[in-house]
Design a protein around this motif. Structure first.
Motif, PDB file in Angstrom:
ATOM      1  N   UNK A  85      -4.454   4.615   7.277  1.00 37.85           N
ATOM      2  CA  UNK A  85      -3.792   3.429   7.829  1.00 37.85           C
ATOM      3  C   UNK A  85      -4.805   2.526   8.528  1.00 37.85           C
ATOM      4  N   UNK A  86      -5.750   3.105   9.251  1.00 38.58           N
ATOM      5  CA  UNK A  86      -6.809   2.307   9.879  1.00 38.58           C
ATOM      6  C   UNK A  86      -7.584   1.508   8.838  1.00 38.58           C
ATOM      7  N   UNK A  87      -7.898   2.146   7.723  1.00 39.08           N
ATOM      8  CA  UNK A  87      -8.644   1.462   6.661  1.00 39.08           C
ATOM      9  C   UNK A  87      -7.807   0.355   6.021  1.00 39.08           C
ATOM     10  N   UNK A  88      -6.505   0.606   5.878  1.00 40.61           N
ATOM     11  CA  UNK A  88      -5.613  -0.436   5.355  1.00 40.61           C
ATOM     12  C   UNK A  88      -5.582  -1.629   6.300  1.00 40.61           C
ATOM     13  N   UNK A 119      -4.431  13.414  10.747  1.00 39.09           N
ATOM     14  CA  UNK A 119      -5.715  12.719  10.782  1.00 39.09           C
ATOM     15  C   UNK A 119      -5.985  11.909   9.518  1.00 39.09           C
ATOM     16  N   UNK A 120      -5.596  12.454   8.353  1.00 40.50           N
ATOM     17  CA  UNK A 120      -5.855  11.733   7.107  1.00 40.50           C
ATOM     18  C   UNK A 120      -4.963  10.495   6.984  1.00 40.50           C
ATOM     19  N   UNK A 121      -3.730  10.626   7.426  1.00 39.87           N
ATOM     20  CA  UNK A 121      -2.827   9.476   7.415  1.00 39.87           C
ATOM     21  C   UNK A 121      -3.342   8.399   8.366  1.00 39.87           C
ATOM     22  N   UNK A 122      -3.737   8.808   9.567  1.00 41.85           N
ATOM     23  CA  UNK A 122      -4.253   7.855  10.553  1.00 41.85           C
ATOM     24  C   UNK A 122      -5.480   7.133  10.013  1.00 41.85           C
ATOM     25  N   UNK A 128       0.857  -1.188   0.000  1.00 39.91           N
ATOM     26  CA  UNK A 128       0.000   0.000   0.000  1.00 39.91           C
ATOM     27  C   UNK A 128       0.895   1.241   0.000  1.00 39.91           C
ATOM     28  N   UNK A 129       0.520   2.231  -0.793  1.00 41.31           N
ATOM     29  CA  UNK A 129       1.193   3.524  -0.773  1.00 41.31           C
ATOM     30  C   UNK A 129       0.176   4.569  -0.349  1.00 41.31           C
ATOM     31  N   UNK A 130       0.386   5.164   0.813  1.00 40.89           N
ATOM     32  CA  UNK A 130      -0.541   6.141   1.375  1.00 40.89           C
ATOM     33  C   UNK A 130      -0.062   7.540   0.995  1.00 40.89           C
ATOM     34  N   UNK A 131      -0.879   8.239   0.226  1.00 48.61           N
ATOM     35  CA  UNK A 131      -0.507   9.572  -0.272  1.00 48.61           C
ATOM     36  C   UNK A 131      -1.682  10.521  -0.073  1.00 48.61           C
ATOM     37  N   UNK A 153       2.009   8.306  15.661  1.00 58.32           N
ATOM     38  CA  UNK A 153       0.641   8.099  15.191  1.00 58.32           C
ATOM     39  C   UNK A 153       0.417   6.820  14.388  1.00 58.32           C
ATOM     40  N   UNK A 154       1.379   6.433  13.555  1.00 64.09           N
ATOM     41  CA  UNK A 154       1.143   5.302  12.657  1.00 64.09           C
ATOM     42  C   UNK A 154       1.390   3.965  13.336  1.00 64.09           C
ATOM     43  N   UNK A 155       2.504   3.839  14.040  1.00 62.58           N
ATOM     44  CA  UNK A 155       2.785   2.571  14.726  1.00 62.58           C
ATOM     45  C   UNK A 155       1.670   2.182  15.713  1.00 62.58           C
TER      46      UNK A 155
END
Length: 406
Positions: free
Chosen positions: A98-101, A92-95, A74-77, A125-127
């Motif tokens: 990642x939750x959806x992934x 917030x958008x990254x979080x 997955x590439x999150x952009x 936030x991501x880990x």
């Protein structure tokens, strides 16, 4: 198969470039209208070479969806704005992405964060999001940061030729992601750790912002004592170790006007030069507005409604208005309880502000004074039509007699 999450100014060109170079790609965006437009065979913004790249990707089989895919990479952009009060990155958008992934990805998947983030964002936030979903990072999920390096107006060339940085916990995973980007990227690709990758991207844009601020501050100093800042910069730049940039009406876009604030927000007691530089750049639209009023007084112009701003985008020959100096100037005017400035931009076909025109001749007929905010090719080619106007040239492109500068 690669699932690119977020199909805006960064995600879409990345997805198209990979697909056109033999990588199986599905692009995902929550915006159904955007996805439908892409499925219908139309791009969603103007950019040199993007239509040709889009067609090549379609021919290669790229697909678009509002659904996250079950795949191994997955590439999150997605966007990473900043909180204008705290100056910290808003992840917030990254979080959310990642939750959806995490809801669909299999064990062993690699998640690449391409969005620009401040140093430590992935740790903060991501880990935690990944671990909260029961995955062990480094075993069940591999985490990588590959910050984008795209400039609107030259996206296709930049994607092909700019150097890239890959930050990874695991060197082997980093090399695998490097190979993925090497499918199209002809520049050097460096593999390092995640936090270094986060920091380098922000530092690159901060370096540029500080140098722009120096030029803008020079413009203010020179205006104060009626000196020609452009002549001074020209002479100074004859020195072999001096390269001063050109001042302008402000800084816009998705990088230079935003990313340096991440360092100010995270290191408020340390990032003093950066903080002051950003405030200098943010103050330029107000400076231009004051110049307009000064020139109106000098030339005996009494109606603000007879003054027109040429250009709505944040830079020439793109249709990107994010953080545009013109929009900032209009907001400043409203804060001073004044309105009336007319606006025209050849690349903005929809009405986005009051008193907006969609034809250059009609716009020029309606104003006595033109403020060149953006150096689009159109205005360069029609400069002679400004000879009977009062002109404030914030981009130093007009060589007509009597033109006012910053």
């Amino acid at each position: 198969m690669i699932n690119v999450i977020g199909l805006g100014y960064i995600g879409l060109p990345t997805a198209l470039m990979m697909a056109s170079h033999g990588v199986e790609v599905i692009g995902t965006d929550y915006n159904k209208e955007l996805v439908d437009t892409l499925r219908a065979g139309y791009t969603t913004f103007k950019e040199d070479g993007i239509d040709e790249l889009f067609q090549a990707a379609l021919n290669a089989g790229i697909k678009f969806s509002t659904e996250y895919q079950v795949t191994d990479t997955y590439i999150v952009s997605v966007p990473t704005p900043y909180d204008k009060f705290s100056k910290k990155v808003d992840a917030c958008y990254v979080i959310s992405a990642v939750k959806s992934v995490m809801a669909v990805c299999p064990k062993g998947a690699t998640v690449v964060i391409e969005s620009t983030i401040s140093p430590g964002t992935i740790d903060k936030y991501v880990r935690p999001v990944i671990e909260a979903n029961g995955f062990t990072i480094g075993e069940d999920i591999h985490l990588v940061h590959a910050p984008e390096r795209i400039i609107p107006g030259n996206m296709v060339y930049e994607l092909l030729h700019n150097n890239r940085t890959i930050g990874a916990d695991n060197k082997e995973i980093g090399e695998k992601v490097k190979a993925l980007y090497a499918s199209f990227c002809q520049g050097e690709i460096v593999v390092t750790d995640i936090r270094t990758a986060e920091m380098t991207k922000v530092v690159e844009n901060t370096f540029r912002a500080v140098n722009i601020a120096f030029a803008n501050e020079l413009a203010k100093i020179c205006r104060h004592d009626n000196m020609d800042v452009y002549e001074i910069i020209r002479i100074c730049n004859m020195h072999p170790r001096v390269n001063i940039l050109q001042p302008g009406p402000g800084v816009g876009g998705h990088c230079i006007s935003v990313d340096p604030w991440f360092l100010v927000g995270d290191y408020p007691s340390l990032a003093k030069v950066i903080d002051e530089s950003m405030r200098t750049n943010d103050g330029m639209p107000d400076f231009v507005l004051n110049r307009i009023y000064e020139i109106m007084k000098e030339k005996g112009l009494k109606e603000i409604g007879r003054v027109g701003l040429y250009g709505l985008t944040y830079k020439e020959n793109v249709d990107d208005m994010r953080e545009s100096p013109t929009l900032q100037l209009l907001e400043s005017q409203e804060r001073h309880l004044a309105t009336g400035l007319k606006v025209y931009d050849p690349l903005i076909t929809k009405d986005v502000v009051a008193n907006q025109f969609h034809d250059l001749d009609t716009f020029l007929d309606a104003v006595d004074m033109v403020v060149i905010m953006v150096a689009h090719s159109e205005i360069r080619e029609h400069m002679v039509e400004l000879k009977n106007k009062v002109v404030l040239d914030t981009r130093n492109i007009c060589n007509l007699d009597g033109v006012f500068k910053l």
